[in-house]
Design an enzyme around this catalytic site. Sequence first.
Site, mmCIF file in Angstrom:
data_model
loop_
_atom_site.group_PDB
_atom_site.id
_atom_site.type_symbol
_atom_site.label_atom_id
_atom_site.label_comp_id
_atom_site.label_asym_id
_atom_site.label_seq_id
_atom_site.Cartn_x
_atom_site.Cartn_y
_atom_site.Cartn_z
ATOM 1 C CE LYS A 192 43.657 -59.987 -46.605
ATOM 2 N NZ LYS A 192 43.130 -59.090 -47.636
ATOM 3 N N GLY A 244 51.921 -60.284 -53.223
ATOM 4 C CA GLY A 244 51.648 -58.878 -52.951
ATOM 5 C C GLY A 244 52.931 -58.079 -53.048
ATOM 6 C CB SER A 245 53.729 -54.716 -51.897
ATOM 7 O OG SER A 245 53.331 -54.860 -50.552
ATOM 8 C CD GLU A 247 55.467 -50.945 -47.757
ATOM 9 O OE1 GLU A 247 54.994 -50.754 -48.898
ATOM 10 O OE2 GLU A 247 55.148 -50.275 -46.760
ATOM 11 N N GLY A 249 55.684 -58.385 -48.060
ATOM 12 C CA GLY A 249 56.396 -59.668 -48.062
ATOM 13 C C GLY A 249 57.478 -59.695 -47.000
ATOM 14 C CD GLU A 397 55.729 -53.827 -58.449
ATOM 15 O OE1 GLU A 397 55.605 -53.730 -57.230
ATOM 16 O OE2 GLU A 397 55.459 -54.857 -59.089
HETATM 17 P P1 NAD Z 1 49.829 -55.513 -50.822
HETATM 18 O O1 NAD Z 1 51.079 -56.157 -50.393
HETATM 19 O O2 NAD Z 1 49.508 -54.187 -50.288
HETATM 20 O O3 NAD Z 1 48.573 -56.426 -50.477
HETATM 21 C C1 NAD Z 1 48.505 -57.760 -50.859
HETATM 22 C C2 NAD Z 1 47.594 -58.495 -49.897
HETATM 23 O O4 NAD Z 1 48.181 -58.495 -48.604
HETATM 24 C C3 NAD Z 1 46.222 -57.904 -49.724
HETATM 25 O O5 NAD Z 1 45.298 -58.958 -49.626
HETATM 26 C C4 NAD Z 1 46.326 -57.132 -48.409
HETATM 27 O O6 NAD Z 1 45.101 -57.016 -47.744
HETATM 28 C C5 NAD Z 1 47.267 -58.019 -47.638
HETATM 29 N N1 NAD Z 1 48.056 -57.333 -46.601
HETATM 30 C C6 NAD Z 1 48.419 -56.037 -46.533
HETATM 31 N N2 NAD Z 1 49.180 -55.829 -45.439
HETATM 32 C C7 NAD Z 1 49.312 -57.025 -44.826
HETATM 33 C C8 NAD Z 1 50.006 -57.453 -43.661
HETATM 34 N N3 NAD Z 1 50.723 -56.610 -42.915
HETATM 35 N N4 NAD Z 1 49.957 -58.753 -43.335
HETATM 36 C C9 NAD Z 1 49.268 -59.626 -44.092
HETATM 37 N N5 NAD Z 1 48.579 -59.268 -45.183
HETATM 38 C C10 NAD Z 1 48.611 -57.979 -45.548
HETATM 39 O O7 NAD Z 1 49.892 -55.538 -52.397
HETATM 40 P P2 NAD Z 1 48.822 -55.012 -53.429
HETATM 41 O O8 NAD Z 1 48.964 -53.543 -53.524
HETATM 42 O O9 NAD Z 1 47.491 -55.576 -53.136
HETATM 43 O O10 NAD Z 1 49.320 -55.729 -54.765
HETATM 44 C C11 NAD Z 1 50.292 -55.223 -55.557
HETATM 45 C C12 NAD Z 1 51.598 -55.953 -55.362
HETATM 46 O O11 NAD Z 1 51.464 -57.364 -55.597
HETATM 47 C C13 NAD Z 1 52.636 -55.483 -56.345
HETATM 48 O O12 NAD Z 1 53.845 -55.216 -55.713
HETATM 49 C C14 NAD Z 1 52.776 -56.677 -57.302
HETATM 50 O O13 NAD Z 1 53.992 -56.712 -57.948
HETATM 51 C C15 NAD Z 1 52.521 -57.829 -56.423
HETATM 52 N N6 NAD Z 1 52.143 -59.026 -57.188
HETATM 53 C C16 NAD Z 1 53.045 -60.046 -57.336
HETATM 54 C C17 NAD Z 1 52.732 -61.162 -58.082
HETATM 55 C C18 NAD Z 1 53.725 -62.286 -58.235
HETATM 56 O O14 NAD Z 1 53.320 -63.384 -58.588
HETATM 57 N N7 NAD Z 1 54.993 -62.085 -57.995
HETATM 58 C C19 NAD Z 1 51.487 -61.276 -58.675
HETATM 59 C C20 NAD Z 1 50.579 -60.224 -58.516
HETATM 60 C C21 NAD Z 1 50.924 -59.100 -57.760
#
Ligand code: NAD
Length: 791
Positions: A192, A244-245, A247, A249, A397
Amino acid sequence: MNILERYHAMEYGPAPEARNEADAWLAARDFSKALFIDGAWKAAASGKTFDTGEPSSGKLLAKVSDAGAADIDVAVAAAAKALPKWSASSGYARAKVLYAIGRAMQRHQRLFAVLESIDNGKPIRESRDIDVPLAIRHFIHHAGWAQALEKDFPDHEPVGVVGQVIPWNFPLLMLAWKIAPALAAGCTVVLKPAEFTPLTAILFAEICERAGVPKGVVNIVQGGPEAGAAIVNHPGVQKIAFTGSSEVGKIIRKATAGSGRKLSLELGGKSAFIVFEDADLDSAVEGLVDGIWFNQGQVCCAGSRLLVQEGIAEAFIAKVKARMSRLRVGSPLDKNTDIGPLIDRTQLDRVEGLIAEGARQGAVCWQPDAALPASGYYHLPTLATHVSPANILAQEEVFGPVLAAMSFRNTEEAIELANNTRYGLAASVWSENVNLALHVAPQLKAGVVWVNGTNMFDAACGFGGYRESGFGREGGREGMFEYLVARLPVGPAIKPAAAGSAQPVEQADGTAIDRTAKLFIGGKQVRPDGNYSLGIAAAKGKLAGEVGLGSRKDIRDAVAAARACKAWPDATAYNRAQVLYYLAENLSGRADEFAARLVQLTGVTAKAAREEVEQSIERLFLYAGLADKFEGRVHQPPARVVTLALHEPVGVVGIVAPDNQPLLGFISLVAPALAMGNTVVAVPSERHPLVATDLYQVIEYSDLPAGAVNIVTGRSAELGTVLARHDDVDGLWVFADVDTCARAEADSIGNLKRVWTGNGRSLDWSSGEAAGEAFLRRAVEVKNVWVPYGD
Ligand code: NAD
């Protein structure tokens, strides 16, 4: 203005990238059927769509099908149906598919780049020269892993159906990082993309159709958090890979606890960019521009904390400001643009809010005097000085174009400041003295360290974090393990400690030495803080002896002792090997005594007991021998750089040891952890702890430094929970009943420690499969240190 006048004025003229192909692509599609499932395009069962807009203008680009739980069910079923054939296909067959994907992407490289810049807002220079070529390289590189699989990963099998959830900041690149290794390993996927950036994933699905990817092997669903959660919680998914974030995670770690599913988390960061006074300052400034303003700072590994040595701080900051004044903020499709818009209004508001709070907490925020485009979510590059280490801009961040600058006096202070964060994704070290840089790099708690460079990535080199930046690696050999499972000698389910076990029993059986074993903390035998003891039953039910009943306070003391022990992680691997050999030697000297103890406690035959002791000695020998052999690698990415993939100890590792084969089980877990330089807090078998307490003297005579191993006896479930919740424990291995294992995972989210459990199953510790690399791999973090060379 004619050309000559323009040349003299040194003004840029606009240099727009053509977008007509991308617009034609957008116009030709029905995005209400954008779910790519089982090789077909489907609408969401609910009929719902979500809007994806253009960050540079705020205009609507497409209304895209919004998947719900019912659609995820269908996608997971398709992936499950495709799995047997795909995982059984030859490595060569899978390699051809991966290669075909890479080649097809190459043929549509420009369309990918333009679409990415339109949908995400990143400058075309970046999508064209970085995101898309790296994504293509990932597929072509992993074609090779598909073919090398059998030989390079013996005793491993594909994990199964994989659920992958990715963010919006590198939509295509993150997709490549997820899908390429999964397909190479023989897994099928449901991926996704983020709801802000669905477009390049849709183009990628079209590429899969054309490149001969069998139906159901790659399923790409569009949607938001609800669809993400449905993937994460789906029982048909055997592994979750999330970027992703932090939080979200943590939510996912909790949601998957106890499910037995594999998990990798690539999360946020607050990476340090360290400039020593002997650095080439002009290069460092250019590096910094790339470090923090690449992709508008919306980069997980952005060098968002500048640490500059005091003597050059003023001059360096002046250079940074001068360079910031020349950064061009504008249309992402202009080839001259350095900084495009942020992804969305919400992100812009968040960045502005954090800057305001940072200023309130004393930071001085500076921005160049430049105009922003009239529409779109643009933000000027921002430099915050006078930032205290506790300032929100130094800790949180921002995920935007904001740099927080601090100064340091000496190397130790630089390292301390760099590590003063709950994250641990990346760091840059700038110094012309490579000795200094390579002295600092291993001391930084970060998964990637760039020397005199920043944001270097390659498919052959693992990427991933320490601490709250998550766990698992993407790319290279270590990334392949994320999609494979090692064959372990799994035995029956472990029963929870029965109400009667480890309870005081009436009467000694006459064979026991009347001695109450204490705890072993910081190299000393100490009484438990609560001053309670547990009676331990012999096999025949009588009292075999008593052990201290460890508590939360004892675990805290043990963790503090383990953390304070520097001599062990700092020792050379050869040194550690010798100590482990010596432990084996001393255990061998008391083999009869230990065998008798095993007979007494577990009721095994004298022969079986003798065998368990012999195998324990052999295992110590094995890990002594491997201590200086399970080493890192050197990668040679396609650039003038070597990447040192170093094996570093995880840190303080908690171990809840099993009841079955209590001596061998204990040693099979503690020895590999020690061999790799970790310090250990071990909770021995709850039922038979006396075999571990008998080891105190063996340990005392073996030159193991105080604090390297700490042993706290007591109730496994309770002490396991304390270890899981302790934020100074970096790793936790639990071989106990299924509930204790699940709780260990759920309770580990404070610092996202690396938890490894047997999912409530016992292992046959006498099997050769219960030893070796599969264990050592759990005992290390791979840190990739990039060192460029040449003038
Ligand atoms: P996010 O965590 O809000 O969303 C990431 C993804 O998770 C999206 O596809 C979203 O739809 C999905 N999502 C949201 N809530 C969810 C839930 N409860 N259960 C399952 N999926 C859910 O993050 P974002 O704002 O899209 O991205 C920014 C974050 O990603 C930043 O914190 C950044 O540091 C991190 N990031 C990390 C890396 C890495 O390799 N370490 C790479 C790129 C981005």
